[in-house]
Design a protein around this motif. Structure first.
Motif, PDB file in Angstrom:
ATOM      1  N   ILE A 170      -1.276  -2.690   1.789  1.00  0.00           N
ATOM      2  CA  ILE A 170      -1.277  -3.722   0.749  1.00  0.00           C
ATOM      3  C   ILE A 170      -2.416  -4.720   0.985  1.00  0.00           C
ATOM      4  N   ILE A 171      -2.534  -5.184   2.223  1.00  0.00           N
ATOM      5  CA  ILE A 171      -3.588  -6.157   2.549  1.00  0.00           C
ATOM      6  C   ILE A 171      -4.960  -5.564   2.238  1.00  0.00           C
ATOM      7  N   ASP A 172      -5.175  -4.321   2.600  1.00  0.00           N
ATOM      8  CA  ASP A 172      -6.469  -3.674   2.363  1.00  0.00           C
ATOM      9  C   ASP A 172      -6.777  -3.518   0.873  1.00  0.00           C
ATOM     10  N   LYS A 173      -5.730  -3.387   0.031  1.00  0.00           N
ATOM     11  CA  LYS A 173      -5.942  -3.248  -1.406  1.00  0.00           C
ATOM     12  C   LYS A 173      -6.483  -4.532  -2.030  1.00  0.00           C
ATOM     13  N   TYR A 174      -6.051  -5.672  -1.497  1.00  0.00           N
ATOM     14  CA  TYR A 174      -6.339  -6.937  -2.172  1.00  0.00           C
ATOM     15  C   TYR A 174      -7.228  -7.884  -1.383  1.00  0.00           C
ATOM     16  N   SER A 209       7.757   5.358  14.201  1.00  0.00           N
ATOM     17  CA  SER A 209       8.846   4.387  14.182  1.00  0.00           C
ATOM     18  C   SER A 209       8.830   3.571  12.896  1.00  0.00           C
ATOM     19  N   ASP A 210       9.980   2.968  12.585  1.00  0.00           N
ATOM     20  CA  ASP A 210      10.055   2.100  11.415  1.00  0.00           C
ATOM     21  C   ASP A 210       9.064   0.947  11.529  1.00  0.00           C
ATOM     22  N   GLN A 243       4.165  -1.734   9.586  1.00  0.00           N
ATOM     23  CA  GLN A 243       2.811  -2.247   9.767  1.00  0.00           C
ATOM     24  C   GLN A 243       1.807  -1.484   8.899  1.00  0.00           C
ATOM     25  N   LYS A 244       2.015  -0.186   8.768  1.00  0.00           N
ATOM     26  CA  LYS A 244       1.130   0.627   7.936  1.00  0.00           C
ATOM     27  C   LYS A 244       1.223   0.203   6.479  1.00  0.00           C
ATOM     28  N   TYR A 245       2.444  -0.020   6.027  1.00  0.00           N
ATOM     29  CA  TYR A 245       2.686  -0.461   4.654  1.00  0.00           C
ATOM     30  C   TYR A 245       2.015  -1.808   4.404  1.00  0.00           C
ATOM     31  N   VAL A 286       8.266  -6.376   3.414  1.00  0.00           N
ATOM     32  CA  VAL A 286       6.804  -6.414   3.335  1.00  0.00           C
ATOM     33  C   VAL A 286       6.350  -6.962   1.985  1.00  0.00           C
ATOM     34  N   LYS A 287       7.045  -6.586   0.913  1.00  0.00           N
ATOM     35  CA  LYS A 287       6.699  -7.115  -0.405  1.00  0.00           C
ATOM     36  C   LYS A 287       6.835  -8.637  -0.444  1.00  0.00           C
TER      37      LYS A 287
END
Length: 297
Positions: free
Chosen positions: A53-57, A41-42, A47-49, A237-238
């Protein structure tokens, strides 16, 4: 509170000419065909997106020997990566101070200016506080302990919010938890601070600083983000992710740099409340019922 950016975070990376040379910004690919398979689902992809991002930073807090630092319920504590912390620690802004004066200082300094130590609450703690939440979230909190990153309220800072009365908590949900809040003891034997915030200062700090953090991380929204090839939630999300990352930065700063565990918040337009930044300060969590109030279960 008017905030003008003085010492731009971008000056921290003034020599940055492209993504590869940026010490903070990392490549995160979000092409529509990768993000949006037919069977997901969208909402799930959004949530994945966000998580990517959160995991990157962000990372999990570690001690000087590289071991994970856990709260008293053995949950890891999320903090920003060192590059972001250094960039924000070394940036100054123009803020409006607690008395309406204009000050040029760091994020740490402005938060500390708004914090007034509350010795009465520090000595006795706050008992039988109410937290309104969903039934599903309530069960998760009871099983795993409070998650300071999950809340959406941030007027007095990024933490878990508690009301003094059942009626105030009912404005947020019919499902409620009861808890006591006490200062936690640090490894060096000292206890955390309990403070008061007399104004809803935090969202006004968060807004400008998160915008600059978005620039630093390369999460700027462009016309391409609104093209048919890009899922509609990408700009959403951005916009939201830098706020969450900035909250992680400030929560760590409040608890570890300023030593604040919790605060009473008072401001026009908001219910008086207690916001807890340090999960170790939340004690005696239980589901609300009249008997829980009467007998302290």
């Amino acid at each position: 509170m008017k905030i003008n950016y003085i010492n731009s975070i971008n000056s921290y990376c003034s020599a940055v000419k492209n993504v590869n040379s940026n010490p903070i910004k990392q490549d995160v690919s979000f092409k529509g065909e990768v993000l949006k398979p037919a069977y997901v689902s969208d909402w799930e992809m959004q949530q994945k997106y966000m998580k990517e991002i959160i995991d990157k930073y962000t990372t999990f807090k570690k001690d000087s020997e590289g071991h994970l630092v856990l709260d008293k319920r053995n949950n890891p504590i999320r903090v920003v990566i060192p590059q972001i912390k250094d960039a924000l620690d070394n940036s100054v802004f123009e803020f409006e101070g607690p008395n309406g004066e204009q000050v040029v200082c760091s994020i740490k300094d402005i938060i500390n200016m708004h914090a007034v130590d509350d010795e009465s609450a520090a000595q006795s703690g706050c008992l039988n506080l109410f937290h309104g939440t969903s039934r599903e979230a309530m069960q998760n909190i009871l099983e795993k302990g409070p998650d300071m990153t999950a809340g959406s309220r941030t007027a007095f800072g990024p933490g878990m919010y508690f009301a003094f009365s059942e009626g105030d908590a009912h404005d947020y949900s019919s499902a409620k938890l009861l808890a006591d809040v006490h200062r936690s003891e640090r490894k060096d034997g000292t206890k955390g601070r309990f403070v008061r915030f007399k104004t809803d200062y935090y969202d006004k700090i968060n807004g400008k600083c998160a915008t600059k953090l978005r620039d630093l991380l390369g999460l700027n929204i462009t016309d391409k983000d609104y093209s048919r090839e890009v899922p509609y939630y990408i700009p959403m999300v951005k916009t939201e992710a830098p706020y969450k990352i900035f909250n992680d930065y400030c929560r760590d700063l409040i608890v570890n740099d300023l030593g604040i565990d919790a605060a009473c918040g008072f401001s026009r337009g908001y219910h008086s409340c207690v916001v807890v930044f340090n999960p170790d300060s939340v004690c005696n969590l239980r589901e609300y019922s009249p008997s829980a109030m009467s007998y302290g279960y």
